[in-house]
Design an enzyme around this catalytic site. Structure first.
Site, PDB file in Angstrom:
ATOM      1  N   ASP A  71     -54.847 -20.576 -28.655  1.00  0.00           N
ATOM      2  CA  ASP A  71     -54.378 -21.830 -29.223  1.00  0.00           C
ATOM      3  C   ASP A  71     -55.542 -22.534 -29.887  1.00  0.00           C
ATOM      4  O   ASP A  71     -56.705 -22.286 -29.551  1.00  0.00           O
ATOM      5  CB  ASP A  71     -53.761 -22.733 -28.159  1.00  0.00           C
ATOM      6  CG  ASP A  71     -52.769 -23.743 -28.745  1.00  0.00           C
ATOM      7  OD1 ASP A  71     -52.516 -23.705 -29.972  1.00  0.00           O
ATOM      8  OD2 ASP A  71     -52.253 -24.577 -27.994  1.00  0.00           O
ATOM      9  N   GLY A  72     -55.214 -23.387 -30.838  1.00  0.00           N
ATOM     10  CA  GLY A  72     -56.202 -24.198 -31.527  1.00  0.00           C
ATOM     11  C   GLY A  72     -55.768 -25.642 -31.528  1.00  0.00           C
ATOM     12  O   GLY A  72     -54.585 -25.949 -31.368  1.00  0.00           O
TER      13      GLY A  72
ATOM     14  N   GLU B 115     -56.837 -22.034 -34.805  1.00  0.00           N
ATOM     15  CA  GLU B 115     -55.893 -20.993 -34.368  1.00  0.00           C
ATOM     16  C   GLU B 115     -56.474 -19.610 -34.660  1.00  0.00           C
ATOM     17  O   GLU B 115     -56.453 -18.713 -33.826  1.00  0.00           O
ATOM     18  CB  GLU B 115     -54.543 -21.156 -35.069  1.00  0.00           C
ATOM     19  CG  GLU B 115     -53.817 -22.450 -34.794  1.00  0.00           C
ATOM     20  CD  GLU B 115     -53.148 -22.543 -33.428  1.00  0.00           C
ATOM     21  OE1 GLU B 115     -53.155 -21.554 -32.665  1.00  0.00           O
ATOM     22  OE2 GLU B 115     -52.615 -23.622 -33.112  1.00  0.00           O
TER      23      GLU B 115
ATOM     24  N   ASP C 139     -48.634 -19.898 -30.399  1.00  0.00           N
ATOM     25  CA  ASP C 139     -47.569 -20.785 -30.861  1.00  0.00           C
ATOM     26  C   ASP C 139     -47.760 -21.153 -32.335  1.00  0.00           C
ATOM     27  O   ASP C 139     -47.059 -22.005 -32.861  1.00  0.00           O
ATOM     28  CB  ASP C 139     -47.457 -22.031 -29.986  1.00  0.00           C
ATOM     29  CG  ASP C 139     -48.713 -22.889 -29.995  1.00  0.00           C
ATOM     30  OD1 ASP C 139     -49.616 -22.665 -30.822  1.00  0.00           O
ATOM     31  OD2 ASP C 139     -48.790 -23.800 -29.147  1.00  0.00           O
TER      32      ASP C 139
ATOM     33  N   HIS D  34     -45.398 -25.864 -26.313  1.00  0.00           N
ATOM     34  CA  HIS D  34     -44.969 -26.962 -25.441  1.00  0.00           C
ATOM     35  C   HIS D  34     -43.556 -26.738 -24.922  1.00  0.00           C
ATOM     36  O   HIS D  34     -42.762 -27.664 -24.828  1.00  0.00           O
ATOM     37  CB  HIS D  34     -45.085 -28.300 -26.175  1.00  0.00           C
ATOM     38  CG  HIS D  34     -46.420 -28.488 -26.804  1.00  0.00           C
ATOM     39  ND1 HIS D  34     -47.564 -28.734 -26.071  1.00  0.00           N
ATOM     40  CD2 HIS D  34     -46.822 -28.399 -28.092  1.00  0.00           C
ATOM     41  CE1 HIS D  34     -48.591 -28.821 -26.878  1.00  0.00           C
ATOM     42  NE2 HIS D  34     -48.182 -28.612 -28.118  1.00  0.00           N
TER      43      HIS D  34
ATOM     44  N   ASP E 258     -53.498 -24.510 -24.603  1.00  0.00           N
ATOM     45  CA  ASP E 258     -53.419 -25.772 -25.332  1.00  0.00           C
ATOM     46  C   ASP E 258     -54.358 -26.812 -24.706  1.00  0.00           C
ATOM     47  O   ASP E 258     -55.107 -27.486 -25.411  1.00  0.00           O
ATOM     48  CB  ASP E 258     -51.987 -26.279 -25.348  1.00  0.00           C
ATOM     49  CG  ASP E 258     -51.855 -27.633 -26.035  1.00  0.00           C
ATOM     50  OD1 ASP E 258     -52.060 -27.688 -27.262  1.00  0.00           O
ATOM     51  OD2 ASP E 258     -51.571 -28.628 -25.340  1.00  0.00           O
TER      52      ASP E 258
END
Length: 165
Positions: free
Chosen positions: A26-27, A70, A91, A145, A155
């Site tokens: 994740d970023g 990302e 995501d 999320h 995240d």
């Protein structure tokens, strides 16, 4: 009770050889060109699919963008484990669609998009493409999320790396 391969459950450490990776990346970025952070949770699996251990990687860049972060998470994870097959879970549709659908045509056009313009984040796309080429990789998009424990953990780590708690 959760199983050893459940990212939310306790990890059972084994001394078996690692044969595959499951990488959640994740970023995060604060503002359109603010401080950015990335995270990669790397579960190293044995031949039976059991988690041998988990490696956590994070990094920061400022200024940056969310898309760059990302990409940076995926690059760091793949560079850290270059010989193993992997499933990369993100995501970010930008990351997953980019590497599975857009990179080939971009490369063929000299890293230009369909409008003839230079591809955004070309430096990172080229690096990711080089790491992915010829390697046994599966790219999986997951809704952000939405309760995926490893995605949620990545995240939190990416936001912390960017400088937010």
């Amino acid at each position: 009770m959760s199983s050893p391969t459940d990212p939310a459950g306790p990890l059972v450490f084994r001394s078996a050889p690692v044969v595959r990776l499951v990488i959640h990346v994740d970023g995060s970025c604060f503002g359109p060109a603010g401080p950015g952070g990335w995270a990669a949770l790397i579960d190293r699996l044995d031949a039976q699919g059991h988690v041998v251990d988990r490696v956590v990687m994070t990094g920061r860049e400022s200024p940056s963008t969310n898309n760059r972060m990302e990409l940076a998470g995926a690059i760091a994870a793949l560079a850290g484990f270059p010989a193993l097959p992997a499933t990369i879970v993100s995501d970010s549709r930008y990351l997953v669609t980019g590497i599975t659908q857009w990179v080939g045509p971009w490369r063929a056009r000299g890293w230009k998009n369909g409008r003839g313009r230079r591809v955004a984040n070309r430096d990172l796309w080229r690096e990711l493409d080089a790491l992915a080429t010829g390697r046994d990789l599966e790219w999986v998009w997951t809704k952000g999320h939405a309760g995926d424990p490893a995605n949620e953990a990545a995240d939190v780590l990416a936001r912390a790396a960017a400088g937010g708690a």
